[in-house]
Design a protein around this motif. Structure first.
Motif, PDB file in Angstrom:
ATOM      1  N   MET A   1       0.833  -1.211   0.000  1.00  0.00           N
ATOM      2  CA  MET A   1       0.000   0.000   0.000  1.00  0.00           C
ATOM      3  C   MET A   1       0.862   1.253   0.000  1.00  0.00           C
ATOM      4  N   LYS A   2       1.942   1.213   0.793  1.00  0.00           N
ATOM      5  CA  LYS A   2       2.821   2.376   0.873  1.00  0.00           C
ATOM      6  C   LYS A   2       3.487   2.633  -0.474  1.00  0.00           C
ATOM      7  N   ALA A   3       3.889   1.547  -1.162  1.00  0.00           N
ATOM      8  CA  ALA A   3       4.534   1.684  -2.469  1.00  0.00           C
ATOM      9  C   ALA A   3       3.576   2.312  -3.478  1.00  0.00           C
ATOM     10  N   LYS A   4       2.295   1.894  -3.437  1.00  0.00           N
ATOM     11  CA  LYS A   4       1.297   2.462  -4.350  1.00  0.00           C
ATOM     12  C   LYS A   4       1.106   3.948  -4.089  1.00  0.00           C
ATOM     13  N   LYS A   5       1.142   4.337  -2.835  1.00  0.00           N
ATOM     14  CA  LYS A   5       0.971   5.748  -2.482  1.00  0.00           C
ATOM     15  C   LYS A   5       2.143   6.573  -3.004  1.00  0.00           C
ATOM     16  N   ILE A   6       3.344   6.024  -2.861  1.00  0.00           N
ATOM     17  CA  ILE A   6       4.535   6.724  -3.351  1.00  0.00           C
ATOM     18  C   ILE A   6       4.481   6.889  -4.870  1.00  0.00           C
ATOM     19  N   ILE A   7       4.058   5.828  -5.566  1.00  0.00           N
ATOM     20  CA  ILE A   7       3.932   5.879  -7.023  1.00  0.00           C
ATOM     21  C   ILE A   7       2.898   6.922  -7.437  1.00  0.00           C
ATOM     22  N   LYS A   8       1.767   6.955  -6.714  1.00  0.00           N
ATOM     23  CA  LYS A   8       0.711   7.906  -7.030  1.00  0.00           C
ATOM     24  C   LYS A   8       1.191   9.340  -6.821  1.00  0.00           C
ATOM     25  N   ILE A   9       1.872   9.590  -5.713  1.00  0.00           N
ATOM     26  CA  ILE A   9       2.379  10.935  -5.427  1.00  0.00           C
ATOM     27  C   ILE A   9       3.413  11.348  -6.478  1.00  0.00           C
ATOM     28  N   THR A  10       4.286  10.412  -6.841  1.00  0.00           N
ATOM     29  CA  THR A  10       5.301  10.696  -7.866  1.00  0.00           C
ATOM     30  C   THR A  10       4.657  11.023  -9.199  1.00  0.00           C
ATOM     31  N   PHE A  11       3.622  10.244  -9.555  1.00  0.00           N
ATOM     32  CA  PHE A  11       2.918  10.469 -10.824  1.00  0.00           C
ATOM     33  C   PHE A  11       2.244  11.834 -10.831  1.00  0.00           C
ATOM     34  N   LEU A  12       1.560  12.183  -9.727  1.00  0.00           N
ATOM     35  CA  LEU A  12       0.890  13.482  -9.647  1.00  0.00           C
ATOM     36  C   LEU A  12       1.889  14.630  -9.671  1.00  0.00           C
ATOM     37  N   ALA A  13       3.030  14.419  -9.009  1.00  0.00           N
ATOM     38  CA  ALA A  13       4.073  15.456  -9.011  1.00  0.00           C
ATOM     39  C   ALA A  13       4.625  15.668 -10.419  1.00  0.00           C
ATOM     40  N   LEU A  14       4.776  14.555 -11.162  1.00  0.00           N
ATOM     41  CA  LEU A  14       5.262  14.649 -12.534  1.00  0.00           C
ATOM     42  C   LEU A  14       4.262  15.380 -13.420  1.00  0.00           C
ATOM     43  N   LEU A  15       2.973  15.066 -13.243  1.00  0.00           N
ATOM     44  CA  LEU A  15       1.936  15.760 -14.005  1.00  0.00           C
ATOM     45  C   LEU A  15       1.927  17.255 -13.687  1.00  0.00           C
ATOM     46  N   ALA A  16       2.085  17.577 -12.414  1.00  0.00           N
ATOM     47  CA  ALA A  16       2.109  18.982 -11.997  1.00  0.00           C
ATOM     48  C   ALA A  16       3.306  19.704 -12.612  1.00  0.00           C
ATOM     49  N   LEU A  17       4.447  19.018 -12.663  1.00  0.00           N
ATOM     50  CA  LEU A  17       5.647  19.607 -13.253  1.00  0.00           C
ATOM     51  C   LEU A  17       5.459  19.859 -14.739  1.00  0.00           C
ATOM     52  N   ILE A  18       4.892  18.878 -15.445  1.00  0.00           N
ATOM     53  CA  ILE A  18       4.639  19.025 -16.882  1.00  0.00           C
ATOM     54  C   ILE A  18       3.669  20.174 -17.133  1.00  0.00           C
ATOM     55  N   ALA A  19       2.609  20.252 -16.317  1.00  0.00           N
ATOM     56  CA  ALA A  19       1.627  21.321 -16.463  1.00  0.00           C
ATOM     57  C   ALA A  19       2.274  22.681 -16.237  1.00  0.00           C
ATOM     58  N   ALA A  20       3.139  22.764 -15.212  1.00  0.00           N
ATOM     59  CA  ALA A  20       3.809  24.033 -14.911  1.00  0.00           C
ATOM     60  C   ALA A  20       4.714  24.462 -16.067  1.00  0.00           C
ATOM     61  N   VAL A  21       5.420  23.489 -16.650  1.00  0.00           N
ATOM     62  CA  VAL A  21       6.308  23.788 -17.784  1.00  0.00           C
ATOM     63  C   VAL A  21       5.500  24.273 -18.985  1.00  0.00           C
ATOM     64  N   LEU A  22       4.361  23.612 -19.250  1.00  0.00           N
ATOM     65  CA  LEU A  22       3.519  24.005 -20.386  1.00  0.00           C
ATOM     66  C   LEU A  22       2.927  25.395 -20.186  1.00  0.00           C
TER      67      LEU A  22
END
Length: 213
Positions: A1-22
């Protein structure tokens, strides 16, 4: 469960970074680039933020522009990743270019090594509604050369052609992409600034064409 949470947070952070760059890229294209151009006209150096914004703009242009001009998009992408001085391209479709057809006709009865220089009006021919746009965006200006490939010994009369163009951006050029409802303007001198600084690697692009292309 903890690993899934880390993956989800990483994915959302990556999306936020891409959105900020765009978002930053859009702001820079429609407003910020003019301040950078003004600084260069005064002989001033650009800041790290401006260089990163130009770099992100150029990279975004590669992906967003691919459906419209795939050859030019591949050319631009290579500027970020290649260290070669000459890059060869084999997948292309320039069949809509009347200027290419006209240049080809001029070379039909000419000897090996003959060439014709081709150039386009950027603000007119770069429009996605122009039949010239795919070749114009990728290779303005370029040289069409008639050659004979020696490896085709079984077809001694078979002639091929090359389109050769430099990917070095001009220092002073303002290019418009007209989409009728709106237009997007790029000051290519900013990309040249990155090339001069070594952020983008310029090279000679060569396209191979058969006689029936």
């Amino acid at each position: 469960m903890k690993a899934k949470k880390i993956i989800k947070i990483t994915f959302l952070a990556l999306l936020a970074l891409i959105a900020a760059v765009l978002v930053n890229t859009c702001i820079y294209v429609f407003a910020g680039q003019y301040k950078s151009v003004e600084k260069l006209s005064k002989g001033q150096e650009l800041s790290l933020y401006e260089c990163c914004s130009i770099y992100a703009t150029h990279l975004t242009m590669c992906f967003v522009g691919y459906p419209i001009a795939p050859e030019a998009a591949r050319e631009c992408l290579k500027l970020h990743f290649t260290d070669k001085d000459t890059v060869y391209f084999n997948w292309h479709n320039f069949s809509g270019s009347k200027k290419l057809e006209e240049a080809h006709r001029q070379l039909i009865d000419k000897p090996d090594g003959s060439s014709v220089r081709i150039s386009w009006n950027g603000n007119k021919d770069y429009s996605p509604f122009s039949g010239e746009h795919r070749l114009a965006i990728a290779a303005n200006p370029c040289t069409l050369t008639k050659i004979r490939y020696l490896e085709f010994e079984c077809f001694p009369d078979e002639y091929w052609y090359t389109i050769t163009t430099s990917t070095e951006y001009p220092k002073y050029s303002r290019t418009e992409f007209n989409f009728k409802k709106f237009k997007i303007v790029f000051n290519e001198g900013l990309f040249r600034y990155l090339q001069d600084k070594g952020w983008l690697h310029k090279y000679t692009a060569v396209y191979h064409l058969s006689a029936d292309q």
